[in-house]
Design an enzyme around this catalytic site. Structure first.
Site, PDB file in Angstrom:
ATOM      1  N   GLU A   1     -11.438  -0.162  -3.330  1.00  0.00           N
ATOM      2  CA  GLU A   1     -10.742   0.394  -2.212  1.00  0.00           C
ATOM      3  C   GLU A   1      -9.522   1.331  -3.039  1.00  0.00           C
ATOM      4  O   GLU A   1      -9.512   1.334  -4.300  1.00  0.00           O
ATOM      5  CB  GLU A   1     -10.364  -0.717  -1.317  1.00  0.00           C
ATOM      6  CG  GLU A   1      -9.296  -1.596  -1.970  1.00  0.00           C
ATOM      7  CD  GLU A   1      -8.898  -2.878  -1.160  1.00  0.00           C
ATOM      8  OE1 GLU A   1      -9.529  -3.022   0.092  1.00  0.00           O
ATOM      9  OE2 GLU A   1      -8.120  -3.710  -1.697  1.00  0.00           O
TER      10      GLU A   1
ATOM     11  N   ASP B   1       0.967  -1.333   0.026  1.00  0.00           N
ATOM     12  CA  ASP B   1      -0.054   0.090  -0.096  1.00  0.00           C
ATOM     13  C   ASP B   1       0.824   1.267  -0.045  1.00  0.00           C
ATOM     14  O   ASP B   1       0.681   2.007   0.756  1.00  0.00           O
ATOM     15  CB  ASP B   1      -0.988   0.012   1.199  1.00  0.00           C
ATOM     16  CG  ASP B   1      -1.837  -1.322   1.475  1.00  0.00           C
ATOM     17  OD1 ASP B   1      -2.245  -1.778   0.573  1.00  0.00           O
ATOM     18  OD2 ASP B   1      -1.934  -1.651   2.759  1.00  0.00           O
TER      19      ASP B   1
HETATM   20  O1  FUB Z   1      -3.046  -3.567   3.470  1.00  0.00           O
HETATM   21  C1  FUB Z   1      -4.613  -3.901   3.651  1.00  0.00           C
HETATM   22  C2  FUB Z   1      -5.312  -3.659   2.731  1.00  0.00           C
HETATM   23  O2  FUB Z   1      -5.096  -4.390   1.419  1.00  0.00           O
HETATM   24  C3  FUB Z   1      -5.654  -2.154   2.235  1.00  0.00           C
HETATM   25  O3  FUB Z   1      -6.008  -1.270   3.221  1.00  0.00           O
HETATM   26  C4  FUB Z   1      -6.101  -2.334   0.842  1.00  0.00           C
HETATM   27  O4  FUB Z   1      -6.047  -1.416   0.130  1.00  0.00           O
HETATM   28  C5  FUB Z   1      -5.648  -3.608   0.292  1.00  0.00           C
HETATM   29  O5  FUB Z   1      -4.274  -3.243  -0.226  1.00  0.00           O
END
Ligand code: FUB
Length: 324
Positions: free
Chosen positions: A223, A16
């Site tokens: 997301e 991320d």
């Molecule tokens: O790293 C945890 C979660 O996985 C993140 O918040 C999302 O965007 C995905 O990458």
């Protein structure tokens, strides 16, 4: 030597990446993935992160340095677990590290920690930013200094549980034919510790102005929002989750509506895909992660970067991450 498309560091697992240029140097704020034997689930139980490190590179051709831990959940009063994808902003003479985590009730919220240097130390606020929820904050400082916060993610990120305006544990994502959920956008104050506007879900539409539908999994928001500006246009980019693409949509306003523009990156090894985009000395770069370092384990990822190109019409050229 170019570090492109290789794990930026291999002594810890990172994911991320939110990259920024501060004082001519590239700083990367990733999640810090931890090995464990716990279960995996659609709620993201496997992502059991507890702290954050900051990485930096003098330039895209330089080695990547780990400056060590900048924040641990034991130092943040309101957090119970899962410190997920963070971001940072420079505003009002300080660096504001913005991160999501579950509060003591198990609800994802977004909090802030503040410091004088991009590598910390960062002092966390006593409570999360009131009015926030869900995950994956992206803090965008516009040319006029106004700070915008984009956030939200479905499934593990709980976005679908907020459709009524308050947290509904049984909240479900919309049906396939209904408009997809989209990230929230709100104005943050210049100290990045309070919202200055009520969060609104931005609109993401197709070329005909119709909402992207929940069943359109190749294009719908899942997301990981990122905002950048190119030639005066606002580019909102994000992950499509279940179909594993990074895609983008553009607008003349930071609040949208955003018109779907295309795919930025084809799927990487591992379930999740998450990115950031920066300009460095006239070239554009995308930072992202995959699971190469753990040979495919979804929750043990590694941060990479590569160059990003625009076509003359402003569209982004799709990257095939494993093709040179
Ligand atoms: O790293 C945890 C979660 O996985 C993140 O918040 C999302 O965007 C995905 O990458």
């Amino acid at each position: 030597m170019s570090q492109q498309r290789k794990p930026l560091v291999d002594h810890i697992f990172t994911a991320d990446p939110s990259a920024h240029v501060f004082d001519g140097k590239i700083y990367i704020y990733p999640s810090h993935d931890l090995p464990h034997d716990g279960k995996s689930s659609d709620d993201g139980d496997e992502y059991m992160m507890e702290d954050y490190h900051v990485l930096s590179m003098e330039s895209p051709d330089s080695p990547c340095i780990d400056h060590g831990e900048i924040l641990h959940m034991k130092d943040v009063k309101w957090v119970s677990k899962q410190m997920w994808a963070p971001d940072i902003a420079y505003s009002n003479g300080k660096y504001h590290f913005i991160f999501p985590a579950r509060d003591k009730d198990g609800i994802f919220r977004i909090g802030a920690a503040h410091g004088k240097s991009p590598v910390g130390p960062f002092t966390p606020d006593n409570d999360y930013i009131q009015g926030t929820c869900s995950i994956d904050p992206c803090v965008f400082v516009d040319d006029d200094g106004k700070v915008y916060l984009y956030y939200g993610g479905i499934w593990g990120g709980q976005l679908e549980k907020w459709q009524s305006g308050s947290f509904a544990p049984e909240g479900k994502a919309p049906e396939a034919g209904e408009p997809a959920l989209t990230p929230y956008c709100a104005v943050l104050n210049s100290d990045c510790n309070a919202l200055e506007s009520t969060p609104v879900n931005v609109k993401i539409v197709d070329k005909d102005g119709n909402d992207i539908k929940a069943g359109d999994e190749d294009r719908r928001y899942f997301e990981a929002p990122w905002m950048h500006k190119y030639n005066g246009k606002y580019y909102l980019s994000y992950s499509t989750g279940t179909t594993h693409y990074l895609v983008y949509a553009t607008s003349d306003s930071p609040f949208g509506p955003f018109t779907y523009g295309g795919r930025i990156m084809e799927p990487v090894l591992g379930w999740t895909t998450h990115h950031s985009i920066i300009e460095y000395e006239g070239k554009w770069y995308i930072f992202y992660h995959d699971s190469e370092l753990s040979e495919g384990k979804n929750h043990l990822r590694c941060v990479k970067f590569t160059e990003l190109e625009y076509a003359p019409d402003g569209s982004i050229v799709t990257i095939e991450p494993y093709k040179k």
